[in-house]
Enzyme design. Sequence first.
Site, PDB file in Angstrom:
ATOM      1  N   LEU A 280      18.503  12.557  77.320  1.00 55.00           N
ATOM      2  CA  LEU A 280      19.543  13.001  76.395  1.00 55.00           C
ATOM      3  C   LEU A 280      20.905  12.391  76.710  1.00 55.00           C
ATOM      4  O   LEU A 280      21.882  12.723  76.034  1.00 55.00           O
ATOM      5  CB  LEU A 280      19.661  14.531  76.432  1.00 55.00           C
ATOM      6  N   ARG A 281      20.974  11.515  77.731  1.00 52.18           N
ATOM      7  CA  ARG A 281      22.261  10.910  78.049  1.00 52.18           C
ATOM      8  C   ARG A 281      22.777  10.084  76.882  1.00 52.18           C
ATOM      9  O   ARG A 281      23.987  10.053  76.618  1.00 52.18           O
ATOM     10  CB  ARG A 281      22.159  10.048  79.306  1.00 52.18           C
ATOM     11  N   ALA A 282      21.870   9.426  76.154  1.00 50.52           N
ATOM     12  CA  ALA A 282      22.291   8.615  75.008  1.00 50.52           C
ATOM     13  C   ALA A 282      22.963   9.476  73.944  1.00 50.52           C
ATOM     14  O   ALA A 282      23.981   9.076  73.362  1.00 50.52           O
ATOM     15  CB  ALA A 282      21.086   7.879  74.416  1.00 50.52           C
TER      16      ALA A 282
END
Length: 681
Positions: A280-282
């Site tokens: 979920l970093r993107a």
Amino acid sequence: MSQQFPFSAVVGADGPDGPDPMALALILTTIAPDVGGVLVRGEKGTAKSTIVRALAAVLPPIDVVAGDRFSSDPRDAGLSPDGPFGPDVAVETRPVRLVELPVGATEDRVLGSLHLERALAEGKAEYEPGLLARAHRGILYVDEVNLLHDHLVDLLLDAAAMGRATVERDGVSVEHAARFVLVGTMNPEEGELRPQLLDRFGLTVEVAAPREPALRAEVVRRRMAYDADPAAFAASYAEAEAALRARIADAQALVGSVRLTDAGLLKIAEVCAAFDVDGLRADIVTARTAVAHAAWSGRAQVTLDDIRVAARLALPHRRRRKPFDAPGLDEELLEQALGDEDDLPPEPEPEPDGPEPDGPAPEDGGPGADGDAGDPETEVPPPPVPPSSTDSTDSINSADGAGSAPAPSSVAPTGATYRTRLLTVHGVGTGTAGRRSRARTTNGRRIGATTPRPGQGGAIHLVETIRASAGHQRVRGRAGSGPLVLRPADLRVAVREGRESNLVLFCVDASGSMAARRRMEQVKTAVLSLLLDAYQRRDKVGLVTFRGAEAAVALPPTHSVDAAAQRLEELPSGGRTPLAEGLLEAAHLLSVERTRDPQRRPLLVVVTDGRATSGADAVARSRMAAGLLAESGVTCVVVDCESGPMRMGLAATLAEHLGAEHVPIGEVSAEALVDAARRAA
């Protein structure tokens, strides 16, 4: 102090449609440092370092606590080791710092460590700040970040993500704030970052020199004007610099109040899901970047255009599925995921109580609905089938036999890579830290101490230094409990054993005998797997091929394993086997590299079936070449590509002449080696 080249003067930073992606990414990460920094990838000579060094000059100045070594904000100075500060603390205003981290920096230099002079002279354990403390509230710039040791890159990215640095070493326990904009530049030809580290950079941009003659001429014109009179050139851009500084300050003030609606957040999630990114970093980085771009554009709410810009900067490097996949973004897929609207719809108002309107609402596939518009899946055509190598009907005799014409060249495909067995260089080296062979390195486990040679660096072994001086204190006149009296001869540095990176040179047989029975496909898969292993162990690699009547350097030694993989994919096969020429070319290349980089030990991997069929006395010449390599002391491995029930064992004989390890190609895989050991047991 020399005059810095102005940010606004870099061609591309002052475009009519706004800054180019490199300049825009740098600006956005200074507006919202929690984006996570910028990685600029590009060929040499593309103004990467120039524009980064010019960035600090266009940032608004900051207020700091006077005399504080950690650049603490007067409004929040609670995490400074120099504190606590009273309510009437003195405040000074200074420009934002640009701190450069050299590639050869040590962990002590980055994090800080015990103040050695105070410890030895006064017996006090005092902390000496490192580069992270100096970079707090500024810019930390790492040129050639791909050549930085991985543990230092991990350290930098962790500090950037946490906003603080913690030091627990040598009797020092310190924590201080470390919020900075991390900017890295790199040339992909010199090697890649690991995908795990690449993902930790918030944004990435690819840059290349302009191909339009007018733009290239403008770059040269500005550079020559700057070199002729830097002060006058900078003065001509002073107004543009001031305007850019004011706009950044306005955006920094606005970014905290920019509104990202639920509809915008859902759109970001749809875009990230469409590109199948991991984790979920993107999503988080894209959302923060979109908010920063809205503030840069003077908007109070994120629009579809902000998300489009953010996705182009935050997603390309997160699409890499394998180390050899080139980063990039499918613009058509991006537009499909974003939709056709020019802007995001506003937040829906609460529906009033009352009966629903007559008639059913359009649904997917129903009347009045476009059944394809909301489908996130797109039909992807199957990849083209690569040309196969020579079929089993092409016999060895017709492809590589004596007295017959050489077979036409063919390009074999490559299969799926696998985890390989560990190949190492014999002995203990002193090369650059890596993950392959045993070596005395600057990091690793401490195994002793030694007196440093003139000019030798290394971490000081404090205990051994004190021990060396202890027996001389009375002679040197030390009184009672006074400080230790030290001499240069007392100094001891730690000896550490770890792993080094090596030069892995592949010498690949590409003759007709390798093309027969689809053998070349197996060879390419094995070499590509070994290249992947070299990539993960931070090795330097090179590629020599031999076919027909000669050998050639397909790729000079480089850190770019991607380039080696590309050359391997394009490698044709066919013709006779000039084994002697291949070995001699490899020996010559290793001799040249030994002069250029004497500390890096080589590992020669010869991939062949051992046949030598090119020219008169081919077998004798190949044995002579093997003897020369054996006398040079180079560690060699022969990967035997011979297969089938009838084997001549020529590769094993070659390994004996080379003094090399003989590895059948089926045992290059680590899993195959384990299975063989189990069967033997």
